[in-house]
Scaffold this motif. Sequence first.
Motif, PDB file in Angstrom:
ATOM      1  N   PRO A  99      11.462 -55.537  83.245  1.00  0.00           N
ATOM      2  CA  PRO A  99      11.508 -55.410  81.781  1.00  0.00           C
ATOM      3  C   PRO A  99      10.198 -55.757  81.086  1.00  0.00           C
ATOM      4  O   PRO A  99       9.917 -55.246  80.002  1.00  0.00           O
ATOM      5  CB  PRO A  99      12.615 -56.397  81.379  1.00  0.00           C
TER       6      PRO A  99
ATOM      7  N   GLY B 279       5.592 -52.353  88.668  1.00  0.00           N
ATOM      8  CA  GLY B 279       6.643 -52.396  87.655  1.00  0.00           C
ATOM      9  C   GLY B 279       8.033 -52.572  88.222  1.00  0.00           C
ATOM     10  O   GLY B 279       9.019 -52.209  87.572  1.00  0.00           O
TER      11      GLY B 279
ATOM     12  N   ARG C  62       0.172 -48.966  82.996  1.00  0.00           N
ATOM     13  CA  ARG C  62       1.070 -50.118  82.822  1.00  0.00           C
ATOM     14  C   ARG C  62       1.045 -50.599  81.375  1.00  0.00           C
ATOM     15  O   ARG C  62      -0.025 -50.795  80.791  1.00  0.00           O
ATOM     16  CB  ARG C  62       0.663 -51.255  83.763  1.00  0.00           C
TER      17      ARG C  62
ATOM     18  N   THR D 111       6.163 -52.163  82.201  1.00  0.00           N
ATOM     19  CA  THR D 111       6.643 -50.803  82.456  1.00  0.00           C
ATOM     20  C   THR D 111       5.531 -49.972  83.084  1.00  0.00           C
ATOM     21  O   THR D 111       4.387 -49.995  82.610  1.00  0.00           O
ATOM     22  CB  THR D 111       7.107 -50.149  81.146  1.00  0.00           C
ATOM     23  N   THR D 112       5.857 -49.234  84.121  1.00  0.00           N
ATOM     24  CA  THR D 112       4.878 -48.371  84.780  1.00  0.00           C
ATOM     25  C   THR D 112       5.233 -46.907  84.531  1.00  0.00           C
ATOM     26  O   THR D 112       6.384 -46.501  84.631  1.00  0.00           O
ATOM     27  CB  THR D 112       4.819 -48.635  86.288  1.00  0.00           C
TER      28      THR D 112
ATOM     29  N   LYS E  84      16.744 -47.522  87.052  1.00  0.00           N
ATOM     30  CA  LYS E  84      16.642 -48.371  85.873  1.00  0.00           C
ATOM     31  C   LYS E  84      16.871 -49.840  86.209  1.00  0.00           C
ATOM     32  O   LYS E  84      16.235 -50.735  85.633  1.00  0.00           O
ATOM     33  CB  LYS E  84      17.669 -47.902  84.841  1.00  0.00           C
TER      34      LYS E  84
ATOM     35  N   LEU F  10       8.783 -42.201  84.151  1.00  0.00           N
ATOM     36  CA  LEU F  10       8.715 -43.604  84.538  1.00  0.00           C
ATOM     37  C   LEU F  10       8.567 -43.700  86.051  1.00  0.00           C
ATOM     38  O   LEU F  10       9.218 -42.966  86.805  1.00  0.00           O
ATOM     39  CB  LEU F  10       9.957 -44.337  84.061  1.00  0.00           C
TER      40      LEU F  10
ATOM     41  N   ARG G  45      13.674 -51.661  87.371  1.00  0.00           N
ATOM     42  CA  ARG G  45      12.495 -51.701  86.504  1.00  0.00           C
ATOM     43  C   ARG G  45      12.277 -53.108  85.963  1.00  0.00           C
ATOM     44  O   ARG G  45      13.207 -53.758  85.493  1.00  0.00           O
ATOM     45  CB  ARG G  45      12.660 -50.729  85.331  1.00  0.00           C
TER      46      ARG G  45
ATOM     47  N   ALA H 279      12.574 -53.197  76.333  1.00  0.00           N
ATOM     48  CA  ALA H 279      12.124 -52.331  77.423  1.00  0.00           C
ATOM     49  C   ALA H 279      12.856 -50.987  77.391  1.00  0.00           C
ATOM     50  O   ALA H 279      12.239 -49.923  77.559  1.00  0.00           O
ATOM     51  CB  ALA H 279      12.337 -53.020  78.770  1.00  0.00           C
ATOM     52  N   GLU H 280      14.159 -51.015  77.154  1.00  0.00           N
ATOM     53  CA  GLU H 280      14.930 -49.770  77.112  1.00  0.00           C
ATOM     54  C   GLU H 280      14.493 -48.892  75.946  1.00  0.00           C
ATOM     55  O   GLU H 280      14.455 -47.660  76.060  1.00  0.00           O
ATOM     56  CB  GLU H 280      16.420 -50.085  77.053  1.00  0.00           C
TER      57      GLU H 280
ATOM     58  N   TRP I  61      11.268 -47.373  77.177  1.00  0.00           N
ATOM     59  CA  TRP I  61      11.507 -46.357  78.205  1.00  0.00           C
ATOM     60  C   TRP I  61      11.973 -45.043  77.590  1.00  0.00           C
ATOM     61  O   TRP I  61      11.503 -43.968  77.977  1.00  0.00           O
ATOM     62  CB  TRP I  61      12.554 -46.856  79.209  1.00  0.00           C
TER      63      TRP I  61
END
Length: 391
Positions: free
Chosen positions: A318, A159, A359, A321-322, A313, A308, A316, A294-295, A298
């Motif tokens: 986008p 990620g 993921r 996400t892991t 940040k 996360l 990461r 993505a935000e 998150w």
Amino acid sequence: MCSRGQIPVSCMLRPLEAPFRYLFGPGPSNVPPRILAAGGRPIIGHMHSEMFGIMNDIKKGIQYAFQTSNNMTLAMSGSGHTAMECAVFNIVEPGESVLVAINGIWGERVAEIAERMGAKVHTLFKTPGGHFTNAEIEQALAKHKPVLFFLAHGESSSGLVHPVDGVGDICHKYNCLLLVDSVASLGAAPLLMDQQNIDILYTGSQKALNAPPGTAPISFSERACHKMFNRKTKPVSYLLDMTHLSNYWGNDGKPERKYHHTGPVSGFFALRESLAILAEMGLENSWSHHTEVAEYLWKGLEDLGLKLFIKDKDLRLPSVTTIAIPEGYDWKELLAYIMKHHQIEFTGGLGPSVGMVLRIGLMGYNCNKANAAMALAALEDALKQCRKSKA
């Protein structure tokens, strides 16, 4: 010898069945109706003039997506691995030195490919989630003097989106070509091939581009072409030999394209449509949209009490996400529950990140807040139902 009256296998006498699933893993992602329709159009011959016109469109679409003016731009007939092998096989000759940044599975793959074709492979190593400073890269380049340096921009197994600024300049300082993997990042995170002095860039069709798997855009700089077309030995693969592929794609300046292989006509239709959708949306809009969704994801994950995997940040990815596997849970049971009860695909780690992460991928057509909310709800449900211990 088969008898004339042999009965066909029973499974082939039934209609094809494939379930609908929400593909919220690291790829492939769900294909939008417009691209499905393009891929379902009646095929034409792979050497027809109209097909060459579509291939020319694809080339221009890739140039836009990569932000490059490279003439040697095309799409491979195969997945991202095909482009990966094409780059290594055409640039590197047996006995030459290659430097590979390994911080996940894709560096491991490139190192093995280069080793198999007889290169002297040197590696920079970080555990999953780690990234390399430009100073570390320069030190290794000075030491090993490779002809090629590989870096994964989007390391989907962990990620991580890796910084690229300045790396191309450092490579050129040491007469080395820069090869970058953007399979998981293209269209989701900023990447500028020419401006960042990337010599070979490739991606896959099945992630943020949302086409079916099976085609892989790739582009070579003039520096890369000079190395590639002045080899002492032939590339180890005939199918991936750019001497032939450059002609098939009309990139060698010759008036006639000659038969090399039968390209995936329907796959090219779909890829052309996917690149058109990206061009219509605009690269910067696509980047900002993936970041916004993505935000949102998150924050939702953190609100569930999850950690996360990539702490910074800015590092990461986008598109993928892991999540650190929460204590007290069997990650395989979580994924199986979500698939069974919500028809949603998440995945675990890959290669060195197996057992470390879950993921979630929201890319292209799948990238919206409604899907992020659906993913969060499914995960919340699984966390309630699959608890293994109170620890």
